[in-house]
Scaffold this motif. Structure first.
Motif, PDB file in Angstrom:
ATOM      1  N   VAL A  80       6.210  -4.251  15.900  1.00  0.00           N
ATOM      2  CA  VAL A  80       6.853  -4.508  17.059  1.00  0.00           C
ATOM      3  C   VAL A  80       5.803  -4.200  18.188  1.00  0.00           C
ATOM      4  O   VAL A  80       6.223  -4.952  19.230  1.00  0.00           O
ATOM      5  N   THR A  81       5.411  -3.004  18.504  1.00  0.00           N
ATOM      6  CA  THR A  81       4.726  -2.519  19.566  1.00  0.00           C
ATOM      7  C   THR A  81       3.306  -3.319  19.473  1.00  0.00           C
ATOM      8  O   THR A  81       2.578  -3.661  20.637  1.00  0.00           O
ATOM      9  N   SER A  82       2.832  -3.725  18.583  1.00  0.00           N
ATOM     10  CA  SER A  82       1.310  -4.562  18.485  1.00  0.00           C
ATOM     11  C   SER A  82       1.833  -5.663  17.853  1.00  0.00           C
ATOM     12  O   SER A  82       1.565  -5.858  16.664  1.00  0.00           O
ATOM     13  N   TYR A  83       2.356  -6.774  18.482  1.00  0.00           N
ATOM     14  CA  TYR A  83       2.891  -7.799  17.839  1.00  0.00           C
ATOM     15  C   TYR A  83       1.814  -9.137  17.562  1.00  0.00           C
ATOM     16  O   TYR A  83       2.596 -10.071  17.076  1.00  0.00           O
ATOM     17  N   THR A  84       0.694  -8.887  18.130  1.00  0.00           N
ATOM     18  CA  THR A  84      -0.181 -10.004  17.822  1.00  0.00           C
ATOM     19  C   THR A  84      -1.477  -9.598  17.476  1.00  0.00           C
ATOM     20  O   THR A  84      -1.958  -8.592  18.126  1.00  0.00           O
ATOM     21  N   PRO A  85      -2.060  -9.879  16.442  1.00  0.00           N
ATOM     22  CA  PRO A  85      -1.824 -11.078  15.493  1.00  0.00           C
ATOM     23  C   PRO A  85      -0.769 -10.488  14.621  1.00  0.00           C
ATOM     24  O   PRO A  85      -0.568  -9.290  14.422  1.00  0.00           O
ATOM     25  N   PRO A  86      -0.029 -11.284  13.853  1.00  0.00           N
ATOM     26  CA  PRO A  86       1.222 -11.117  13.200  1.00  0.00           C
ATOM     27  C   PRO A  86       0.879 -10.309  11.844  1.00  0.00           C
ATOM     28  O   PRO A  86       1.847  -9.675  11.315  1.00  0.00           O
ATOM     29  N   ASP A  87      -0.195  -9.943  11.395  1.00  0.00           N
ATOM     30  CA  ASP A  87      -0.649  -9.232  10.212  1.00  0.00           C
ATOM     31  C   ASP A  87      -1.300  -7.802  10.400  1.00  0.00           C
ATOM     32  O   ASP A  87      -1.781  -7.299   9.736  1.00  0.00           O
ATOM     33  N   ASN A  88      -0.761  -7.464  11.736  1.00  0.00           N
ATOM     34  CA  ASN A  88      -1.385  -6.152  12.269  1.00  0.00           C
ATOM     35  C   ASN A  88      -1.149  -4.850  11.029  1.00  0.00           C
ATOM     36  O   ASN A  88      -1.807  -3.961  11.052  1.00  0.00           O
ATOM     37  N   ASN A  89       0.067  -4.988  10.669  1.00  0.00           N
ATOM     38  CA  ASN A  89       0.586  -3.808   9.944  1.00  0.00           C
ATOM     39  C   ASN A  89       0.417  -3.729   8.458  1.00  0.00           C
ATOM     40  O   ASN A  89       1.226  -3.236   7.705  1.00  0.00           O
ATOM     41  N   ILE A  90      -0.582  -4.723   7.898  1.00  0.00           N
ATOM     42  CA  ILE A  90      -0.255  -5.053   6.422  1.00  0.00           C
ATOM     43  C   ILE A  90      -1.113  -3.901   5.618  1.00  0.00           C
ATOM     44  O   ILE A  90      -1.184  -4.107   4.369  1.00  0.00           O
ATOM     45  N   PHE A  91      -1.503  -2.802   6.403  1.00  0.00           N
ATOM     46  CA  PHE A  91      -2.026  -1.600   5.806  1.00  0.00           C
ATOM     47  C   PHE A  91      -1.137  -0.976   4.812  1.00  0.00           C
ATOM     48  O   PHE A  91      -1.665  -0.110   3.924  1.00  0.00           O
ATOM     49  N   PHE A  92       0.034  -1.210   4.752  1.00  0.00           N
ATOM     50  CA  PHE A  92       1.082  -0.528   3.908  1.00  0.00           C
ATOM     51  C   PHE A  92       1.120  -0.958   2.632  1.00  0.00           C
ATOM     52  O   PHE A  92       1.489  -0.028   1.650  1.00  0.00           O
ATOM     53  N   HIS A  93       0.806  -2.148   2.181  1.00  0.00           N
ATOM     54  CA  HIS A  93       0.696  -2.761   0.857  1.00  0.00           C
ATOM     55  C   HIS A  93       0.012  -1.696  -0.202  1.00  0.00           C
ATOM     56  O   HIS A  93       0.799  -1.474  -1.271  1.00  0.00           O
ATOM     57  N   SER A  94      -1.100  -1.317   0.183  1.00  0.00           N
ATOM     58  CA  SER A  94      -1.923  -0.480  -0.718  1.00  0.00           C
ATOM     59  C   SER A  94      -1.317   0.809  -1.043  1.00  0.00           C
ATOM     60  O   SER A  94      -1.562   1.438  -2.161  1.00  0.00           O
ATOM     61  N   PHE A  95      -0.681   1.627   0.056  1.00  0.00           N
ATOM     62  CA  PHE A  95       0.045   2.751  -0.031  1.00  0.00           C
ATOM     63  C   PHE A  95       1.273   2.778  -1.091  1.00  0.00           C
ATOM     64  O   PHE A  95       1.255   3.397  -2.010  1.00  0.00           O
ATOM     65  N   ALA A  96       1.816   1.613  -0.606  1.00  0.00           N
ATOM     66  CA  ALA A  96       3.147   1.397  -1.769  1.00  0.00           C
ATOM     67  C   ALA A  96       2.860   1.208  -3.255  1.00  0.00           C
ATOM     68  O   ALA A  96       3.335   1.375  -4.067  1.00  0.00           O
ATOM     69  N   PHE A  97       1.772   0.315  -3.205  1.00  0.00           N
ATOM     70  CA  PHE A  97       1.286   0.031  -4.430  1.00  0.00           C
ATOM     71  C   PHE A  97       0.917   1.205  -5.407  1.00  0.00           C
ATOM     72  O   PHE A  97       0.992   1.218  -6.418  1.00  0.00           O
ATOM     73  N   ALA A  98       0.030   1.968  -4.783  1.00  0.00           N
ATOM     74  CA  ALA A  98      -0.382   3.281  -5.431  1.00  0.00           C
ATOM     75  C   ALA A  98       0.709   4.260  -5.871  1.00  0.00           C
ATOM     76  O   ALA A  98       0.810   4.586  -6.901  1.00  0.00           O
ATOM     77  N   PHE A  99       1.854   4.272  -4.845  1.00  0.00           N
ATOM     78  CA  PHE A  99       2.869   5.266  -5.144  1.00  0.00           C
ATOM     79  C   PHE A  99       3.693   4.476  -6.339  1.00  0.00           C
ATOM     80  O   PHE A  99       4.166   5.243  -7.421  1.00  0.00           O
ATOM     81  N   LEU A 100       4.094   3.216  -6.260  1.00  0.00           N
ATOM     82  CA  LEU A 100       5.084   2.595  -7.314  1.00  0.00           C
ATOM     83  C   LEU A 100       4.412   2.396  -8.698  1.00  0.00           C
ATOM     84  O   LEU A 100       4.837   2.790  -9.719  1.00  0.00           O
ATOM     85  N   CYS A 101       3.116   2.146  -8.606  1.00  0.00           N
ATOM     86  CA  CYS A 101       2.387   1.993  -9.960  1.00  0.00           C
ATOM     87  C   CYS A 101       2.140   3.366 -10.304  1.00  0.00           C
ATOM     88  O   CYS A 101       2.016   3.516 -11.801  1.00  0.00           O
ATOM     89  N   SER A 102       1.872   4.614  -9.723  1.00  0.00           N
ATOM     90  CA  SER A 102       1.792   5.808 -10.047  1.00  0.00           C
ATOM     91  C   SER A 102       3.303   6.172 -10.990  1.00  0.00           C
ATOM     92  O   SER A 102       3.119   6.689 -12.305  1.00  0.00           O
TER      93      SER A 102
END
Length: 550
Positions: free
Chosen positions: A309-331
């Motif tokens: 929301v605070t950094s709305y352009t480009p729209p994929d600024n925040n996709i750094f979260f995928h790898s952290f969620a993947f590591a947690f769920l996969c573990s």
């Protein structure tokens, strides 16, 4: 070392090698290709160029951000010269730094080597591989990751004296994150404080947070102190009305509740994973590694939700979260399902699934070859009366855009070294040649006074001309973002008094005052337009106008 221990060490070493090859190998890919001119890269170039020639931020030019983003690009300009391709080299370094910082975090959290390697693959594919150019919305997160890596070194090495150096380095990179972008950096600081708070309570050591804040304050003072006499506070939202806050409850609610599907999906899966652990909250609290992993992942998801929301352009600024969620769920799922991702066959199967999941990242490169081998059928939206009209997914909608776009397949290279390996519309390349051939450019040479309100900032070195400096001079000209009414008034006065020999103005009618519209009206009245050509944008919907004194 026992045979089983030797085998385990060898297996871990293999995963370390694989991780290094993934991080370094994919980061190096951009060095072997050429690129179309990148929208907004002019800002990265000019800030890095000014700093590389010794100009001081806020003293010689102002900007509503810290200058942390430009430190690495400026260093690479010093090493390789002020060419656009040097920015690509800088991003290669940034991507490598990000990959190893992410790996270090997972290693300190004792994530199993096979899961860690798959998570590194997700991180590189989802966040690094397609980032060929440095941009502050990406660099702010990279600095955060490095800061977190050092913070976890501090937290997980309680008996080592060097750990205080780790805490100082964590404070340094968290500050650089803040000094790159206030929103992302501020969220990074809050996440670090949350992790330190848990560690303080768990270890019964109350001085962790105060010491971190002392280090952070010392670093901030070292960076900001020399800037205070040069209008630093003005550029940070003091004294330049109007100023509008980006914080609106409606925007957050709309984005988080109305979108953010991946973030909410990961959160639901995390809750399901935690159901067994939540039956014994005390045991979970005492499990330091598990709690740190949980707090980190939840913090990253929360940061991603707010950052979009605070950094709305480009729209994929925040996709750094995928790898952290993947590591947690996969573990967690690997334990629940008794899956050993350290075994070769299981790991390869997991890697293939990750590649399938993120195939969209590399498909656009494969598609160029695929399209030649399996060309799409030629479908006719409008055919002769004797022919059959074909409607398909490729032509079922008719475009009403009247812009005469120049496809990148028709773009060409410039002879100017500053634009080496960068292709642009022919109109842009030819327009730059005409600018360099103008009588006023040849006659005045490096004494020429130029106002370059375009995306072709490397012309400052190619022409060359001396960049204007001053505490009130903006690094870029987006009204209300990179400059304000006081700067617009100053430029207006200079145009009215014919201060400049040459003015380059980019007219982008679809962008709200990206270059101030009011100044164009002044140029039309007080200068003589001698040329215009396409700006290097995709689509080519902006024009660069060339003005000289009447």
């Amino acid at each position: 070392m026992s045979p089983s221990g030797s085998s385990l060490y060898q297996k871990r070493s293999i995963f370390t090698v694989i991780e290094s090859l993934i991080i370094i190998g994919l980061a190096l890919v951009p060095l072997f290709t050429s690129f179309p001119y990148r929208v907004n890269i002019f800002l990265s170039w000019e800030g890095a160029y000014r700093m590389s020639i010794g100009q001081m931020p806020y003293k010689d030019f102002g900007l509503p951000l810290g200058y942390g983003f430009w430190i690495i690009p400026a260093l690479f300009f010093k090493l390789f010269g002020p060419q656009l391709i040097s920015l690509v080299k800088a991003q290669v370094f940034i991507n490598i730094m990000a990959g190893f910082a992410f790996r270090s975090i997972l290693k300190r959290l004792e994530v199993a080597p096979g899961i860690r390697t798959l998570s590194v693959l997700v991180f590189v594919l989802s966040y690094s591989f397609f980032n060929f150019w440095p941009w502050y919305n990406h660099t702010v997160i990279v600095y955060e990751l490095v800061g977190l890596a050092f913070l976890f070194q501090f937290i997980t090495r309680p008996g080592q004296k060097v750990r205080f150096l780790y805490l100082l380095l964590a404070a340094l990179f968290v500050f650089l994150s803040i000094f790159t972008k206030q929103d992302g950096g501020g969220l990074a600081l809050l996440l670090c404080l949350a992790l330190l708070l848990y560690n303080s309570l768990h270890e019964k050591r109350p001085w962790d947070i105060p010491l971190f804040l002392v280090f952070l304050g010392a670093v901030a003072l070292a960076f900001i102190g020399p800037l205070l006499p040069h209008g630093f506070s003005y550029w940070f939202n003091h004294g330049q009305p109007p100023h509008n806050s980006r914080l609106a409850v409606t925007d957050f609610a709309e984005e988080i509740l109305g979108a953010s599907q991946w973030i909410k999906f990961y959160l639901v899966l995390m809750v399901l994973c935690l159901v067994p652990a939540l039956r014994d909250i005390k045991a979970l609290w005492l499990n330091k590694q598990a709690m740190l992993f949980l707090l980190l992942t939840l913090g990253i998801l929360a940061e991603a939700a707010l950052f979009q929301v605070t950094s709305y352009t480009p729209p994929d600024n925040n996709i750094f979260f995928h790898s952290f969620a993947f590591a947690f769920l996969c573990s967690h799922f690997s334990v629940l399902q008794h899956i050993d991702l350290g075994r070769f066959r299981t790991f390869v199967a997991g890697a293939l699934l990750v590649l399938l999941w993120w195939s969209g990242v590399f498909w656009k490169y494969i598609d160029r070859v695929f399209a030649r081998v399996f060309p799409a059928p030629v479908e006719m939206a409008k055919a002769s009366p004797d022919a059959e009209n074909v409607v398909s997914r490729r032509n079922f909608m008719l475009s009403t855009d009247t812009t005469k776009d120049v496809p990148t397949s028709e773009w060409i290279f410039s002879r100017l070294p500053e634009f080496k390996k960068i292709y642009m519309p022919p109109s842009t390349v030819q327009g730059m040649e005409r600018i360099l051939a103008l009588p006023v450019v040849k006659e005045k040479q490096d004494s020429i006074k130029v106002l370059n309100m375009t995306e072709l900032t490397p012309l400052a070195h190619a022409m060359p001309f001396r960049l204007e400096t001053g505490e009130d001079y903006p690094l870029w000209y987006h009204l209300g973002v990179g400059m304000f009414n006081r700067q617009l008034a100053a430029f207006t006065e200079k145009v009215r008094t014919h201060h400049y020999d040459l003015v380059l103005y980019e007219y982008a009618p679809g962008l709200n005052n990206f270059f101030p519209f009011a100044l164009r009206a002044e140029l039309k009245q007080h200068y003589r337009q001698v040329d215009d050509f396409l700006a290097p944008r995709r689509p080519t919907n902006a024009v660069i106008e060339v003005y000289v004194r009447p």
